[in-house]
Motif scaffolding. Sequence first.
Motif, PDB file in Angstrom:
ATOM      1  N   LEU A  14       0.830  -1.201   0.000  1.00 11.53           N
ATOM      2  CA  LEU A  14       0.000   0.000   0.000  1.00 11.53           C
ATOM      3  C   LEU A  14       0.864   1.251   0.000  1.00 11.53           C
ATOM      4  CD1 LEU A  14      -2.502  -1.103   2.788  1.00 11.53           C
ATOM      5  CD2 LEU A  14      -2.908  -1.127   0.323  1.00 11.53           C
ATOM      6  N   GLU A  15       0.269   2.352  -0.385  1.00  9.89           N
ATOM      7  CA  GLU A  15       0.898   3.655  -0.237  1.00  9.89           C
ATOM      8  C   GLU A  15      -0.181   4.646   0.139  1.00  9.89           C
ATOM      9  OE1 GLU A  15       1.071   5.404  -4.723  1.00  9.89           O
ATOM     10  OE2 GLU A  15       2.609   3.957  -4.195  1.00  9.89           O
ATOM     11  N   LEU A  16       0.235   5.742   0.753  1.00 12.23           N
ATOM     12  CA  LEU A  16      -0.749   6.754   1.112  1.00 12.23           C
ATOM     13  C   LEU A  16      -1.286   7.408  -0.151  1.00 12.23           C
ATOM     14  CD1 LEU A  16       0.774   8.577   4.213  1.00 12.23           C
ATOM     15  CD2 LEU A  16      -0.996   6.818   4.152  1.00 12.23           C
ATOM     16  N   PRO A  17      -2.589   7.557  -0.221  1.00 16.34           N
ATOM     17  CA  PRO A  17      -3.171   8.241  -1.384  1.00 16.34           C
ATOM     18  C   PRO A  17      -3.017   9.754  -1.223  1.00 16.34           C
ATOM     19  CG  PRO A  17      -4.885   7.666   0.170  1.00 16.34           C
ATOM     20  CD  PRO A  17      -3.599   7.090   0.714  1.00 16.34           C
ATOM     21  N   PRO A  18      -3.269  10.502  -2.287  1.00 15.13           N
ATOM     22  CA  PRO A  18      -3.353  11.955  -2.114  1.00 15.13           C
ATOM     23  C   PRO A  18      -4.467  12.259  -1.117  1.00 15.13           C
ATOM     24  CG  PRO A  18      -3.362  11.359  -4.445  1.00 15.13           C
ATOM     25  CD  PRO A  18      -3.493  10.082  -3.663  1.00 15.13           C
ATOM     26  N   VAL A  19      -4.293  13.324  -0.351  1.00 14.16           N
ATOM     27  CA  VAL A  19      -5.308  13.687   0.635  1.00 14.16           C
ATOM     28  C   VAL A  19      -6.579  14.097  -0.106  1.00 14.16           C
ATOM     29  CG1 VAL A  19      -5.911  15.263   2.516  1.00 14.16           C
ATOM     30  CG2 VAL A  19      -3.566  14.397   2.303  1.00 14.16           C
ATOM     31  N   PRO A  20      -7.705  13.445   0.209  1.00 13.98           N
ATOM     32  CA  PRO A  20      -8.953  13.808  -0.474  1.00 13.98           C
ATOM     33  C   PRO A  20      -9.323  15.267  -0.223  1.00 13.98           C
ATOM     34  CG  PRO A  20      -9.197  11.708   0.666  1.00 13.98           C
ATOM     35  CD  PRO A  20      -7.893  12.317   1.116  1.00 13.98           C
ATOM     36  N   ALA A  21      -9.833  15.911  -1.245  1.00 16.67           N
ATOM     37  CA  ALA A  21     -10.302  17.286  -1.099  1.00 16.67           C
ATOM     38  C   ALA A  21     -11.514  17.315  -0.181  1.00 16.67           C
ATOM     39  CB  ALA A  21     -10.673  17.855  -2.467  1.00 16.67           C
ATOM     40  N   PRO A  22     -11.605  18.317   0.682  1.00 16.56           N
ATOM     41  CA  PRO A  22     -12.777  18.424   1.555  1.00 16.56           C
ATOM     42  C   PRO A  22     -14.067  18.496   0.740  1.00 16.56           C
ATOM     43  CG  PRO A  22     -11.050  19.915   2.274  1.00 16.56           C
ATOM     44  CD  PRO A  22     -10.627  19.378   0.939  1.00 16.56           C
ATOM     45  N   GLN A  23     -15.123  17.895   1.267  1.00 19.10           N
ATOM     46  CA  GLN A  23     -16.424  17.878   0.615  1.00 19.10           C
ATOM     47  C   GLN A  23     -17.309  19.045   1.068  1.00 19.10           C
ATOM     48  OE1 GLN A  23     -17.218  15.368  -1.784  1.00 19.10           O
ATOM     49  NE2 GLN A  23     -15.021  15.063  -1.554  1.00 19.10           N
ATOM     50  N   ALA A  24     -16.802  19.879   1.998  1.00 13.59           N
ATOM     51  CA  ALA A  24     -17.571  21.017   2.515  1.00 13.59           C
ATOM     52  C   ALA A  24     -16.577  22.026   3.108  1.00 13.59           C
ATOM     53  CB  ALA A  24     -18.580  20.534   3.558  1.00 13.59           C
ATOM     54  N   SER A  25     -17.003  22.821   4.079  1.00 11.14           N
ATOM     55  CA  SER A  25     -16.182  23.896   4.646  1.00 11.14           C
ATOM     56  C   SER A  25     -15.381  23.411   5.850  1.00 11.14           C
ATOM     57  CB  SER A  25     -17.083  25.059   5.070  1.00 11.14           C
ATOM     58  OG  SER A  25     -17.757  25.574   3.955  1.00 11.14           O
ATOM     59  N   TYR A  26     -14.262  22.757   5.581  1.00 13.35           N
ATOM     60  CA  TYR A  26     -13.362  22.278   6.625  1.00 13.35           C
ATOM     61  C   TYR A  26     -12.023  21.963   5.991  1.00 13.35           C
ATOM     62  CZ  TYR A  26     -14.437  17.659   4.724  1.00 13.35           C
ATOM     63  OH  TYR A  26     -14.591  16.589   3.887  1.00 13.35           O
ATOM     64  N   VAL A  27     -11.052  21.612   6.816  1.00 16.92           N
ATOM     65  CA  VAL A  27      -9.740  21.175   6.324  1.00 16.92           C
ATOM     66  C   VAL A  27      -9.568  19.704   6.674  1.00 16.92           C
ATOM     67  CG1 VAL A  27      -8.686  23.466   6.414  1.00 16.92           C
ATOM     68  CG2 VAL A  27      -8.565  21.977   8.421  1.00 16.92           C
ATOM     69  N   PRO A  28      -8.747  18.961   5.925  1.00 16.45           N
ATOM     70  CA  PRO A  28      -8.601  17.520   6.165  1.00 16.45           C
ATOM     71  C   PRO A  28      -7.998  17.165   7.527  1.00 16.45           C
ATOM     72  CG  PRO A  28      -7.842  18.081   3.966  1.00 16.45           C
ATOM     73  CD  PRO A  28      -8.081  19.374   4.687  1.00 16.45           C
ATOM     74  N   ALA A  29      -7.114  18.023   8.046  1.00 21.30           N
ATOM     75  CA  ALA A  29      -6.503  17.755   9.350  1.00 21.30           C
ATOM     76  C   ALA A  29      -6.011  19.063   9.937  1.00 21.30           C
ATOM     77  CB  ALA A  29      -5.339  16.768   9.217  1.00 21.30           C
ATOM     78  N   VAL A  30      -5.978  19.099  11.267  1.00 17.75           N
ATOM     79  CA  VAL A  30      -5.478  20.258  11.995  1.00 17.75           C
ATOM     80  C   VAL A  30      -4.399  19.792  12.954  1.00 17.75           C
ATOM     81  CG1 VAL A  30      -6.058  22.047  13.691  1.00 17.75           C
ATOM     82  CG2 VAL A  30      -7.646  21.538  11.824  1.00 17.75           C
ATOM     83  N   ARG A  31      -3.271  20.511  12.932  1.00 20.83           N
ATOM     84  CA  ARG A  31      -2.200  20.233  13.882  1.00 20.83           C
ATOM     85  C   ARG A  31      -2.150  21.359  14.898  1.00 20.83           C
ATOM     86  NH1 ARG A  31       4.144  18.676  12.955  1.00 20.83           N
ATOM     87  NH2 ARG A  31       4.665  18.767  15.168  1.00 20.83           N
ATOM     88  N   ASP A  32      -2.030  20.981  16.178  1.00 25.42           N
ATOM     89  CA  ASP A  32      -1.826  21.931  17.260  1.00 25.42           C
ATOM     90  C   ASP A  32      -0.752  21.340  18.153  1.00 25.42           C
ATOM     91  OD1 ASP A  32      -1.953  23.945  19.123  1.00 25.42           O
ATOM     92  OD2 ASP A  32      -3.939  23.421  19.876  1.00 25.42           O
ATOM     93  N   GLY A  33       0.443  21.919  18.122  1.00 24.70           N
ATOM     94  CA  GLY A  33       1.556  21.373  18.893  1.00 24.70           C
ATOM     95  C   GLY A  33       1.929  19.994  18.383  1.00 24.70           C
ATOM     96  N   ASP A  34       1.900  19.024  19.287  1.00 28.80           N
ATOM     97  CA  ASP A  34       2.284  17.655  18.939  1.00 28.80           C
ATOM     98  C   ASP A  34       1.073  16.767  18.651  1.00 28.80           C
ATOM     99  OD1 ASP A  34       4.805  18.606  19.482  1.00 28.80           O
ATOM    100  OD2 ASP A  34       4.984  17.593  21.412  1.00 28.80           O
ATOM    101  N   TRP A  35      -0.076  17.377  18.390  1.00 27.51           N
ATOM    102  CA  TRP A  35      -1.308  16.631  18.159  1.00 27.51           C
ATOM    103  C   TRP A  35      -1.862  16.942  16.770  1.00 27.51           C
ATOM    104  CZ3 TRP A  35      -3.391  13.271  21.710  1.00 27.51           C
ATOM    105  CH2 TRP A  35      -2.818  13.291  22.983  1.00 27.51           C
ATOM    106  N   VAL A  36      -2.463  15.923  16.144  1.00 27.32           N
ATOM    107  CA  VAL A  36      -3.171  16.089  14.876  1.00 27.32           C
ATOM    108  C   VAL A  36      -4.542  15.439  15.009  1.00 27.32           C
ATOM    109  CG1 VAL A  36      -3.266  15.400  12.441  1.00 27.32           C
ATOM    110  CG2 VAL A  36      -1.110  16.197  13.416  1.00 27.32           C
ATOM    111  N   TRP A  37      -5.560  16.185  14.582  1.00 31.10           N
ATOM    112  CA  TRP A  37      -6.920  15.679  14.507  1.00 31.10           C
ATOM    113  C   TRP A  37      -7.320  15.677  13.042  1.00 31.10           C
ATOM    114  CZ3 TRP A  37      -5.127  18.810  18.287  1.00 31.10           C
ATOM    115  CH2 TRP A  37      -5.398  18.479  19.607  1.00 31.10           C
ATOM    116  N   THR A  38      -7.854  14.567  12.563  1.00 32.50           N
ATOM    117  CA  THR A  38      -8.337  14.561  11.185  1.00 32.50           C
ATOM    118  C   THR A  38      -9.831  14.818  11.161  1.00 32.50           C
ATOM    119  OG1 THR A  38      -8.900  12.204  11.005  1.00 32.50           O
ATOM    120  CG2 THR A  38      -6.598  12.845  10.527  1.00 32.50           C
ATOM    121  N   ALA A  39     -10.263  15.361  10.040  1.00 35.59           N
ATOM    122  CA  ALA A  39     -11.691  15.438   9.761  1.00 35.59           C
ATOM    123  C   ALA A  39     -12.169  14.029   9.441  1.00 35.59           C
ATOM    124  CB  ALA A  39     -11.925  16.372   8.567  1.00 35.59           C
ATOM    125  N   GLY A  40     -13.453  13.842   9.424  1.00 34.68           N
ATOM    126  CA  GLY A  40     -13.991  12.548   9.021  1.00 34.68           C
ATOM    127  C   GLY A  40     -13.591  12.247   7.590  1.00 34.68           C
TER     128      GLY A  40
END
Length: 158
Positions: A14-40
């Motif tokens: 496997l390989e990582l795919p390109p990051v899917p474009a958001p389907q609405a008004s959000y970003v795919p992931a947010v980093r704050d310090g040493d943490w990352v939260w992904t969107a659904g």
Amino acid sequence: MVTTPTGRLLALGLELPPVPAPQASYVPAVRDGDWVWTAGQLPLVAGKLTETGLVGAEVSPERAAGLARICALNALAAAAEAAGGLDRIRRIVKVVGFVASAPGFTGQPAVINGASDLIGQVFGTAGRHARSAVGVAALPLGSPVELELVAVVEPGEG
């Protein structure tokens, strides 16, 4: 012996795919310090939803587990982009999986195992995570599954 997440992913074919474009008004992931939260993340391949329907009706639980695996790849791609690469992700802390479920379907944990198992294969013990597997009436675009995750990443800019 393969010891990096990237190496383990490649060993799985496997390989990582390109990051899917958001389907609405959000970003795919947010980093704050040493943490990352992904969107659904949906089971998008090349920008297209691979399947629609309710699990336990139009979509079999086994097929849905495969779709959850695609969601996990998309979530890892989004997290890796925010972290500055897959190998900068130190640990997957939490996974939340949503399963568009037919009435009476209660196999959500087995469906989301498709994602959890892949994360474990890629990160080893650093992929062991807390998790929720939630049945819902419907998901965006008619998707059978959706997945988000929280990761701890290497300090510094991603």
